[in-house]
Design a protein around this motif. Structure first.
Motif, PDB file in Angstrom:
ATOM      1  N   GLU B 128       0.840  -1.208   0.000  1.00 37.69           N
ATOM      2  CA  GLU B 128       0.000   0.000   0.000  1.00 37.69           C
ATOM      3  C   GLU B 128       0.874   1.256   0.000  1.00 37.69           C
ATOM      4  OE1 GLU B 128      -3.336   0.290   2.536  1.00 37.69           O
ATOM      5  OE2 GLU B 128      -3.876  -1.837   2.389  1.00 37.69           O
ATOM      6  N   VAL B 129       1.953   1.180   0.739  1.00 38.77           N
ATOM      7  CA  VAL B 129       2.863   2.333   0.769  1.00 38.77           C
ATOM      8  C   VAL B 129       3.457   2.560  -0.617  1.00 38.77           C
ATOM      9  CG1 VAL B 129       5.039   3.224   1.709  1.00 38.77           C
ATOM     10  CG2 VAL B 129       3.429   2.048   3.215  1.00 38.77           C
ATOM     11  N   VAL B 130       3.813   1.480  -1.283  1.00 43.52           N
ATOM     12  CA  VAL B 130       4.427   1.589  -2.609  1.00 43.52           C
ATOM     13  C   VAL B 130       3.481   2.272  -3.601  1.00 43.52           C
ATOM     14  CG1 VAL B 130       5.017   0.167  -4.620  1.00 43.52           C
ATOM     15  CG2 VAL B 130       6.133  -0.247  -2.418  1.00 43.52           C
ATOM     16  N   THR B 131       2.219   1.972  -3.490  1.00 40.24           N
ATOM     17  CA  THR B 131       1.250   2.630  -4.367  1.00 40.24           C
ATOM     18  C   THR B 131       1.325   4.149  -4.190  1.00 40.24           C
ATOM     19  OG1 THR B 131      -0.218   0.737  -4.181  1.00 40.24           O
ATOM     20  CG2 THR B 131      -1.211   2.786  -4.951  1.00 40.24           C
ATOM     21  N   LEU B 132       1.443   4.545  -2.949  1.00 44.18           N
ATOM     22  CA  LEU B 132       1.555   5.981  -2.670  1.00 44.18           C
ATOM     23  C   LEU B 132       2.901   6.532  -3.128  1.00 44.18           C
ATOM     24  CD1 LEU B 132       0.040   5.883   0.915  1.00 44.18           C
ATOM     25  CD2 LEU B 132      -1.032   6.855  -1.116  1.00 44.18           C
ATOM     26  N   VAL B 133       3.943   5.762  -2.913  1.00 41.55           N
ATOM     27  CA  VAL B 133       5.283   6.203  -3.323  1.00 41.55           C
ATOM     28  C   VAL B 133       5.317   6.451  -4.825  1.00 41.55           C
ATOM     29  CG1 VAL B 133       7.678   5.455  -3.611  1.00 41.55           C
ATOM     30  CG2 VAL B 133       6.507   5.090  -1.430  1.00 41.55           C
ATOM     31  N   ASP B 134       4.745   5.528  -5.557  1.00 40.68           N
ATOM     32  CA  ASP B 134       4.768   5.659  -7.016  1.00 40.68           C
ATOM     33  C   ASP B 134       4.013   6.899  -7.466  1.00 40.68           C
ATOM     34  OD1 ASP B 134       6.246   3.388  -7.034  1.00 40.68           O
ATOM     35  OD2 ASP B 134       4.633   2.057  -7.684  1.00 40.68           O
ATOM     36  N   ALA B 135       2.904   7.156  -6.814  1.00 37.74           N
ATOM     37  CA  ALA B 135       2.141   8.356  -7.157  1.00 37.74           C
ATOM     38  C   ALA B 135       2.952   9.606  -6.834  1.00 37.74           C
ATOM     39  CB  ALA B 135       0.819   8.362  -6.393  1.00 37.74           C
ATOM     40  N   LEU B 136       3.590   9.571  -5.691  1.00 39.47           N
ATOM     41  CA  LEU B 136       4.397  10.730  -5.282  1.00 39.47           C
ATOM     42  C   LEU B 136       5.606  10.917  -6.179  1.00 39.47           C
ATOM     43  CD1 LEU B 136       4.295  10.079  -1.449  1.00 39.47           C
ATOM     44  CD2 LEU B 136       3.398  12.103  -2.563  1.00 39.47           C
ATOM     45  N   SER B 137       6.209   9.823  -6.556  1.00 40.18           N
ATOM     46  CA  SER B 137       7.443   9.886  -7.336  1.00 40.18           C
ATOM     47  C   SER B 137       7.223  10.397  -8.740  1.00 40.18           C
ATOM     48  CB  SER B 137       8.092   8.495  -7.411  1.00 40.18           C
ATOM     49  OG  SER B 137       8.387   8.033  -6.119  1.00 40.18           O
ATOM     50  N   THR B 138       6.016  10.215  -9.262  1.00 40.71           N
ATOM     51  CA  THR B 138       5.758  10.617 -10.635  1.00 40.71           C
ATOM     52  C   THR B 138       5.033  11.951 -10.723  1.00 40.71           C
ATOM     53  OG1 THR B 138       3.722   9.337 -10.600  1.00 40.71           O
ATOM     54  CG2 THR B 138       5.687   8.257 -11.496  1.00 40.71           C
ATOM     55  N   ALA B 139       4.770  12.536  -9.557  1.00 47.78           N
ATOM     56  CA  ALA B 139       4.042  13.804  -9.560  1.00 47.78           C
ATOM     57  C   ALA B 139       5.006  14.954  -9.792  1.00 47.78           C
ATOM     58  CB  ALA B 139       3.323  13.983  -8.227  1.00 47.78           C
ATOM     59  N   ASP B 140       4.784  15.666 -10.880  1.00 43.19           N
ATOM     60  CA  ASP B 140       5.687  16.776 -11.216  1.00 43.19           C
ATOM     61  C   ASP B 140       5.439  18.009 -10.363  1.00 43.19           C
ATOM     62  OD1 ASP B 140       6.839  15.284 -13.181  1.00 43.19           O
ATOM     63  OD2 ASP B 140       5.389  15.931 -14.696  1.00 43.19           O
ATOM     64  N   SER B 141       4.186  18.235 -10.038  1.00 39.35           N
ATOM     65  CA  SER B 141       3.869  19.494  -9.370  1.00 39.35           C
ATOM     66  C   SER B 141       3.655  19.324  -7.870  1.00 39.35           C
ATOM     67  CB  SER B 141       2.588  20.079  -9.979  1.00 39.35           C
ATOM     68  OG  SER B 141       1.541  19.144  -9.865  1.00 39.35           O
ATOM     69  N   LEU B 142       4.213  18.252  -7.356  1.00 39.90           N
ATOM     70  CA  LEU B 142       4.032  18.008  -5.929  1.00 39.90           C
ATOM     71  C   LEU B 142       4.724  19.077  -5.090  1.00 39.90           C
ATOM     72  CD1 LEU B 142       3.037  15.849  -3.852  1.00 39.90           C
ATOM     73  CD2 LEU B 142       5.418  15.146  -3.774  1.00 39.90           C
ATOM     74  N   PRO B 143       3.998  19.704  -4.206  1.00 40.31           N
ATOM     75  CA  PRO B 143       4.648  20.635  -3.289  1.00 40.31           C
ATOM     76  C   PRO B 143       5.644  19.872  -2.426  1.00 40.31           C
ATOM     77  CG  PRO B 143       2.247  20.770  -3.130  1.00 40.31           C
ATOM     78  CD  PRO B 143       2.575  19.570  -3.940  1.00 40.31           C
ATOM     79  N   LEU B 144       6.829  20.398  -2.306  1.00 37.34           N
ATOM     80  CA  LEU B 144       7.856  19.640  -1.613  1.00 37.34           C
ATOM     81  C   LEU B 144       8.036  20.021  -0.166  1.00 37.34           C
ATOM     82  CD1 LEU B 144      10.608  19.229  -4.305  1.00 37.34           C
ATOM     83  CD2 LEU B 144       8.907  17.592  -3.518  1.00 37.34           C
ATOM     84  N   SER B 145       7.424  21.075   0.264  1.00 37.34           N
ATOM     85  CA  SER B 145       7.570  21.397   1.675  1.00 37.34           C
ATOM     86  C   SER B 145       6.323  22.095   2.161  1.00 37.34           C
ATOM     87  CB  SER B 145       8.783  22.300   1.913  1.00 37.34           C
ATOM     88  OG  SER B 145       8.476  23.617   1.526  1.00 37.34           O
ATOM     89  N   GLN B 146       6.280  22.238   3.466  1.00 33.99           N
ATOM     90  CA  GLN B 146       5.122  22.885   4.047  1.00 33.99           C
ATOM     91  C   GLN B 146       5.003  24.317   3.526  1.00 33.99           C
ATOM     92  OE1 GLN B 146       5.224  22.808   8.244  1.00 33.99           O
ATOM     93  NE2 GLN B 146       3.022  23.033   8.460  1.00 33.99           N
ATOM     94  N   ASN B 147       6.121  24.931   3.260  1.00 34.64           N
ATOM     95  CA  ASN B 147       6.112  26.301   2.771  1.00 34.64           C
ATOM     96  C   ASN B 147       5.475  26.421   1.395  1.00 34.64           C
ATOM     97  OD1 ASN B 147       7.388  27.150   5.047  1.00 34.64           O
ATOM     98  ND2 ASN B 147       9.444  26.927   4.169  1.00 34.64           N
ATOM     99  N   ASP B 148       5.400  25.270   0.736  1.00 32.79           N
ATOM    100  CA  ASP B 148       4.785  25.296  -0.586  1.00 32.79           C
ATOM    101  C   ASP B 148       3.263  25.283  -0.517  1.00 32.79           C
ATOM    102  OD1 ASP B 148       7.333  23.070  -1.570  1.00 32.79           O
ATOM    103  OD2 ASP B 148       7.236  25.224  -1.913  1.00 32.79           O
ATOM    104  N   GLY B 149       2.762  25.175   0.666  1.00 29.38           N
ATOM    105  CA  GLY B 149       1.311  25.226   0.776  1.00 29.38           C
ATOM    106  C   GLY B 149       0.690  24.006   1.402  1.00 29.38           C
ATOM    107  N   GLY B 150       1.455  23.003   1.652  1.00 26.80           N
ATOM    108  CA  GLY B 150       0.905  21.797   2.234  1.00 26.80           C
ATOM    109  C   GLY B 150       0.971  21.845   3.731  1.00 26.80           C
ATOM    110  N   GLY B 151       0.161  22.650   4.344  1.00 21.70           N
ATOM    111  CA  GLY B 151       0.208  22.857   5.773  1.00 21.70           C
ATOM    112  C   GLY B 151      -0.098  21.606   6.565  1.00 21.70           C
ATOM    113  N   ALA B 152       0.403  21.605   7.789  1.00 20.98           N
ATOM    114  CA  ALA B 152       0.197  20.459   8.655  1.00 20.98           C
ATOM    115  C   ALA B 152      -1.284  20.228   8.881  1.00 20.98           C
ATOM    116  CB  ALA B 152       0.914  20.691   9.981  1.00 20.98           C
TER     117      ALA B 152
END
Lengths: 242, 159
Positions: B128-152
């Motif tokens: 299940e984790v791998v499914t998420l990893v693959d999605a994350l790994s192929t996402a070009d526009s993924l915000p990489l830090s909290q400062n990018d808008g992905g607040g806690a």
């Protein structure tokens, strides 16, 4: 009238292992802690889960404030010892695997080698020895139990149990099903919960009783009566504070 | 792209903590060694600079052993970006208990050493984790830090 300190329930030692996932030594700490907790000194020790401890496990932090802890770290970053000191109090003893074990061939963090498993034995024995020292117990290794001549460490026990020295653990007597029961640390637990804004209510009971159980054995079949009694007292406590 | 950070709780009080730890090993060593890395929770919480940099600089997947969710809580507090919202799967937290609910036949036992059910549950968790990893790994526009808008705790952002 002075508070009469009760006989403390069996005092235990908290074991905090770093459990570091990135190095074999971290796994050694984890397995050594479990060896002590499950096999060597199951009646004298409790685990203090480091993640929970760091994340704010009130029961674990409260326990570590009252009772001695042994930190087992895999490396000189001392995460377990530092975490314990940061959130609770300085560990009574600190063991670092790299100080105890000289070999570098412990296997991997995921799978320890034979040498790694031997390191677990060595570290676990050291921890068990520290447990005995802290509890003042002479361990009869032949019998695998405390020796009959073993006496509690009077100094340590007295220091904790005697309120006059200013370091006693506060207690509270509560009527449970018509019986007077002495609860260890109850006033402090109440105070911590009240300060945290966790007021009497259904959502608080389970969490509060978890903290209560850290210090107080609850007889089988009496959990409901104990919970009702403690929550009744907690409601009174909060009312008086308001 | 940064490696996806995997942070297991590694709790020592229950089998589920061991499942979380073992699942993290399966992901980072067996299934996706090139795209994931583990970060020890204790290092992160105690202020290790590298651990902190790893977490704020990459998407994180936390694996919690119990409902107290220590790993998720602490990664979030440390500046990482973990989503609790299932609709935001690009950053995620997984609970071993939830995986167990999907695999009731794999009851874990043992802490120092997992039983067969626990080992299989760790494998199921890892998948299940791998499914998420693959999605994350192929996402070009993924915000990489909290400062990018992905607040806690805000559910993060979808790419």
């Amino acid at each position: 009238m002075g508070v009469k300190m009760p006989d403390l329930p069996k005092k235990k030692v908290g074991i905090v292992a770093c459990s570091g996932e990135e190095m074999a030594e971290g796994t050694v700490t984890r397995l050594a802690a479990l060896r002590v907790l499950e096999q060597l000194r199951p009646n004298e020790t409790v685990t203090i889960c480091l993640p929970l401890f760091l994340a704010g496990g009130e029961g674990d932090r409260a326990f570590a404030r009252f009772y001695p802890t042994i930190a087992i770290d895999g490396c000189d970053k001392h995460c377990a010892a530092r975490g314990t000191e940061m959130y609770s109090g300085k560990p009574a003893a600190s063991i670092v695997v790299t100080d105890v074990i000289q070999t570098k061939h412990l296997g991997t963090a995921r799978r320890l080698s034979e040498a790694g498993m031997q390191a677990v034995d060595v570290v676990a024995e050291q921890v068990a020895q520290r447990v005995d020292e802290l509890l003042g117990v002479n361990w009869d290794r032949k019998q695998g139990q405390p020796s009959k001549e073993a006496q509690p460490a009077e100094g340590l026990e007295a220091k904790i149990a005697t309120c006059s020295c200013g370091s006693g653990i506060p207690i509270q007597k509560v009527q449970v099903d018509g019986q007077e029961v002495t609860f260890i640390a109850l006033p402090l637990i109440f105070e911590q919960f009240r300060e945290a804004g966790k007021l009497p209510g259904d959502g608080t009971a389970a969490e509060l009783m978890q903290a209560v159980k850290v210090y107080n054995p609850i007889p089988d079949g009496q959990a409901t009566a104990y919970t009702e009694a403690v929550m009744r007292e907690y409601a009174v406590f909060c009312q008086e504070k308001n | 792209m940064s490696k996806v950070v995997i942070v297991p709780c590694s709790g020592i009080g229950k089998s589920y903590g061991t499942v979380a730890r073992e699942g993290a090993y399966v992901v980072t060593e067996d299934l996706r060694p090139d795209t994931t890395q583990r970060v020890p929770l204790s290092l992160l919480v105690l202020g290790d600079e590298q651990a902190h940099a790893d977490v704020v600089g990459a998407p994180s997947i936390t694996i919690d052993g119990c409902k107290l969710a220590c790993a998720t809580k602490m990664v979030t507090e440390s500046g990482g970006t973990v989503a609790h919202d299932p609709s935001a799967p690009l950053r995620a937290s997984l609970a071993v208990l939830d995986v167990y609910r999907r695999h009731r036949d794999l009851k874990p036992a043992g802490i120092a050493e997992l039983n067969e059910g626990g080992q299989k549950l760790a494998q199921a968790l890892a998948e299940e984790v791998v499914t998420l990893v693959d999605a994350l790994s192929t996402a070009d526009s993924l915000p990489l830090s909290q400062n990018d808008g992905g607040g806690a705790g805000d559910g993060g952002q979808n790419a």
